[in-house]
Design a protein around this motif. Structure first.
Motif, PDB file in Angstrom:
ATOM      1  N   THR A  96       2.120  -5.852   9.676  1.00 59.76           N
ATOM      2  CA  THR A  96       1.480  -6.299   8.436  1.00 59.76           C
ATOM      3  C   THR A  96       1.972  -7.703   8.075  1.00 59.76           C
ATOM      4  OG1 THR A  96       1.283  -4.028   7.696  1.00 59.76           O
ATOM      5  CG2 THR A  96       1.180  -5.716   5.983  1.00 59.76           C
TER       6      THR A  96
ATOM      7  N   VAL B 214      -7.106   5.079   9.927  1.00 52.55           N
ATOM      8  CA  VAL B 214      -6.750   3.915   9.103  1.00 52.55           C
ATOM      9  C   VAL B 214      -5.852   4.327   7.935  1.00 52.55           C
ATOM     10  CG1 VAL B 214      -7.734   2.268   7.451  1.00 52.55           C
ATOM     11  CG2 VAL B 214      -8.620   2.370   9.778  1.00 52.55           C
TER      12      VAL B 214
ATOM     13  N   GLY C   5       4.374  -2.251  11.593  1.00 47.26           N
ATOM     14  CA  GLY C   5       5.323  -3.312  11.931  1.00 47.26           C
ATOM     15  C   GLY C   5       4.646  -4.648  12.156  1.00 47.26           C
TER      16      GLY C   5
ATOM     17  N   VAL D 106      -3.069  -4.905   8.892  1.00 47.92           N
ATOM     18  CA  VAL D 106      -3.613  -6.091   8.232  1.00 47.92           C
ATOM     19  C   VAL D 106      -2.782  -7.290   8.679  1.00 47.92           C
ATOM     20  CG1 VAL D 106      -4.260  -7.103   6.019  1.00 47.92           C
ATOM     21  CG2 VAL D 106      -4.286  -4.622   6.301  1.00 47.92           C
TER      22      VAL D 106
ATOM     23  N   GLY E 230       0.811  -1.221   0.000  1.00 50.19           N
ATOM     24  CA  GLY E 230       0.000   0.000   0.000  1.00 50.19           C
ATOM     25  C   GLY E 230       0.836   1.260   0.000  1.00 50.19           C
ATOM     26  N   THR E 231       0.445   2.188   0.856  1.00 50.88           N
ATOM     27  CA  THR E 231       1.121   3.477   0.943  1.00 50.88           C
ATOM     28  C   THR E 231       2.616   3.325   1.232  1.00 50.88           C
ATOM     29  OG1 THR E 231      -0.825   4.755   1.481  1.00 50.88           O
ATOM     30  CG2 THR E 231       1.217   5.512   2.473  1.00 50.88           C
TER      31      THR E 231
ATOM     32  N   GLU F 223      -9.877   4.553  -0.795  1.00 53.73           N
ATOM     33  CA  GLU F 223     -10.150   4.013   0.536  1.00 53.73           C
ATOM     34  C   GLU F 223     -10.997   4.938   1.390  1.00 53.73           C
ATOM     35  OE1 GLU F 223      -6.833   3.248   3.191  1.00 53.73           O
ATOM     36  OE2 GLU F 223      -5.733   4.940   2.402  1.00 53.73           O
TER      37      GLU F 223
ATOM     38  N   GLN G 205       8.369   7.879   6.280  1.00 52.64           N
ATOM     39  CA  GLN G 205       9.030   6.771   5.561  1.00 52.64           C
ATOM     40  C   GLN G 205       9.906   7.318   4.434  1.00 52.64           C
ATOM     41  OE1 GLN G 205       5.377   4.815   4.567  1.00 52.64           O
ATOM     42  NE2 GLN G 205       5.352   3.564   6.438  1.00 52.64           N
TER      43      GLN G 205
ATOM     44  N   LEU H  55      -4.983   6.110  -4.192  1.00 53.53           N
ATOM     45  CA  LEU H  55      -5.321   5.155  -3.123  1.00 53.53           C
ATOM     46  C   LEU H  55      -6.147   5.846  -2.033  1.00 53.53           C
ATOM     47  CD1 LEU H  55      -5.110   2.356  -1.819  1.00 53.53           C
ATOM     48  CD2 LEU H  55      -2.950   3.054  -0.798  1.00 53.53           C
ATOM     49  N   LYS H  56      -5.768   7.066  -1.686  1.00 53.38           N
ATOM     50  CA  LYS H  56      -6.499   7.766  -0.628  1.00 53.38           C
ATOM     51  C   LYS H  56      -7.957   7.998  -1.034  1.00 53.38           C
ATOM     52  CE  LYS H  56      -3.470   8.045   2.615  1.00 53.38           C
ATOM     53  NZ  LYS H  56      -2.700   6.881   2.147  1.00 53.38           N
TER      54      LYS H  56
ATOM     55  N   ILE I  13       9.326  -1.817   4.658  1.00 53.83           N
ATOM     56  CA  ILE I  13       8.746  -0.562   5.171  1.00 53.83           C
ATOM     57  C   ILE I  13       7.358  -0.878   5.718  1.00 53.83           C
ATOM     58  CG2 ILE I  13       8.169   1.853   4.657  1.00 53.83           C
ATOM     59  CD1 ILE I  13       9.778   1.557   2.049  1.00 53.83           C
TER      60      ILE I  13
HETATM   61  C1  F6R Z   1      -3.252   3.359   2.964  1.00 49.29           C
HETATM   62  C2  F6R Z   1      -2.819   2.475   4.041  1.00 49.29           C
HETATM   63  C3  F6R Z   1      -2.333   1.091   3.696  1.00 49.29           C
HETATM   64  C4  F6R Z   1      -1.053   0.755   4.467  1.00 49.29           C
HETATM   65  C5  F6R Z   1      -0.625  -0.695   4.221  1.00 49.29           C
HETATM   66  C6  F6R Z   1       0.687  -1.027   4.909  1.00 49.29           C
HETATM   67  O1  F6R Z   1      -3.621   4.619   3.425  1.00 49.29           O
HETATM   68  O2  F6R Z   1      -2.839   2.854   5.182  1.00 49.29           O
HETATM   69  O3  F6R Z   1      -2.143   0.936   2.321  1.00 49.29           O
HETATM   70  O4  F6R Z   1      -0.056   1.656   4.058  1.00 49.29           O
HETATM   71  O5  F6R Z   1      -1.627  -1.558   4.675  1.00 49.29           O
HETATM   72  O6  F6R Z   1       0.583  -0.867   6.292  1.00 49.29           O
HETATM   73  P1  F6R Z   1       1.869  -0.850   7.209  1.00 49.29           P
HETATM   74  O7  F6R Z   1       2.663   0.363   6.826  1.00 49.29           O
HETATM   75  O8  F6R Z   1       1.383  -0.796   8.615  1.00 49.29           O
HETATM   76  O9  F6R Z   1       2.640  -2.105   6.898  1.00 49.29           O
END
Ligand code: F6R
Length: 368
Positions: free
Chosen positions: A108, A154, A106, A365, A57-58, A244, A163, A240-241, A102
């Protein structure tokens, strides 16, 4: 807890300057980069011949930004891959490969599995993480913590700029180590990076104008985002923003790709955000993107340009221009992303949606 803000997201966007400043604190001093965080892999870093950045994602969009900077400064080849794809395609790794993960949370799972896999294959893993003591940093050989502070909404905002900052520090560190940039060039870049927080503050002051724009667009069904070079991941992030937060179909493209297909989507009334490269950019991408703007305008689209202050070339063609202060071209995305974060939030708010808690999503996630 929201401290007077209408949402956590509004509060967290307002903290973007601080997120950059705190991530730089003690690491960008007297025109040089000091990353003690890398001590555990100091020896191994000298033998690295390739970098693979993994994230979702981001965080993966921040990774693209990092790729462009690290390659330009250190001359090390860098790939960026979505963690969930990396893990399952039998990637080629060895002990000269540095894998950089990244993750804001921490936790995911997709990224964690990719980190574990990379280490099993003998790669060194460096993680960029915003959460002290989370699982991914514990499973890594070294960690650069971003100091954005806890992110509750979120949608990731302040973590993204932090980052990007951490990746810029890594790139400058590698350039120092490998002697690929002069110490004068590094000192100039370090000074410019340290000036970014104050420039983000200035972009935040344009928030009301973006809110007005978003208010007009509450009924919009589709928005396109175009960017080139480091503007490309910003286009992906802007799209993406909107998906979502505002549940609007949105797509980000590399502007050069327009003529290879997406231009067929352009019809009267289509809203297109264009992140315009700096006219000072040595790659001369500015006139190419201005001509993209002319092409889409000629087909009746409405163009909202994000351009550097004083960039007069876009004014005759864009319906709206949001200006950002001047910075080194590689750092400008940390400024250009801010209006897009505000736009996503304000458009969701204009539609009456819950900005902090979009449907179907969780903050981290933790399943594959
Ligand atoms: C988008 C968003 C997601 C997270 C992605 C990774 O706004 O929040 O795309 O960037 O799920 O999450 P982390 O950085 O916690 O691994």
């Amino acid at each position: 807890e929201k401290g007077g803000w209408s949402s956590f997201m509004a509060k967290e966007i307002s903290e973007e300057p601080e997120a950059v400043a705190k991530t730089l604190l003690g690491r960008a001093v007297d025109g040089a980069v000091h990353l003690d965080d890398l001590d555990p892999i100091r020896e191994r870093l000298l033998t690295v011949n390739r970098i693979i950045i993994i994230a979702c994602g981001t965080a993966a969009y921040a990774g693209i930004l990092g790729k462009y900077a690290i390659e330009q400064w250190s001359r090390l080849p860098v790939e960026v891959e979505l963690a969930h794809e990396f893990r399952y395609r039998d990637p080629v790794l060895d002990d000269h490969t540095l894998v950089v993960s990244i993750s804001q949370s921490g936790e995911t799972m997709d990224t964690l599995m990719a980190v574990k896999y990379a280490r099993e294959q003998g790669a060194q893993v460096l993680s960029i993480c915003n959460t002290q003591g989370a699982t991914i940093p514990r499973e890594s050989d070294a960690v650069i913590y971003t100091h954005a502070g806890p992110e509750v909404a979120v949608a990731s905002t302040k973590a993204f700029v932090a980052q990007g900052t951490a990746l810029f520090l890594l790139g400058l560190h590698l350039a120092t180590l490998r002697g690929t940039l002069s110490s004068e060039a590094i000192a100039d870049l370090v000074d410019d990076l340290k000036a970014i927080p104050e420039k983000i503050e200035r972009v935040l002051e344009t928030g009301d104008r973006i809110k007005t724009l978003a208010g007009w667009m509450a009924d919009t069904r589709s928005v396109l985002f175009l960017g080139r070079h480091v503007g490309y991941p910003i286009a992906l992030e802007g799209a993406l923003k909107l998906k979502e937060l505002a549940y609007i179909h949105a797509e980000g493209f590399a502007a050069g790709e327009l003529k290879h297909g997406p231009i067929a989507l352009i019809e009267p009334g289509q809203i297109v955000f264009v992140i315009v490269p700096s006219p000072r950019d040595p790659r001369s991408l500015h006139p190419k993107v201005v001509s993209n703007i002319q092409e889409i305008r000629a087909r009746g689209a409405r163009v909202i340009a994000i351009a550097e202050e004083g960039d007069a070339a876009v004014l005759p063609f864009a319906d709206e221009v949001l200006h950002i202060p001047l910075a080194s071209p590689l750092f400008e995305p940390l400024l250009a992303v801010v209006p897009l974060h505000i736009f996503g939030m304000e458009l969701a708010a204009a539609k009456g949606l819950d900005v902090d808690q979009p449907r179907n999503l969780a903050k981290s996630v933790t399943v594959e």
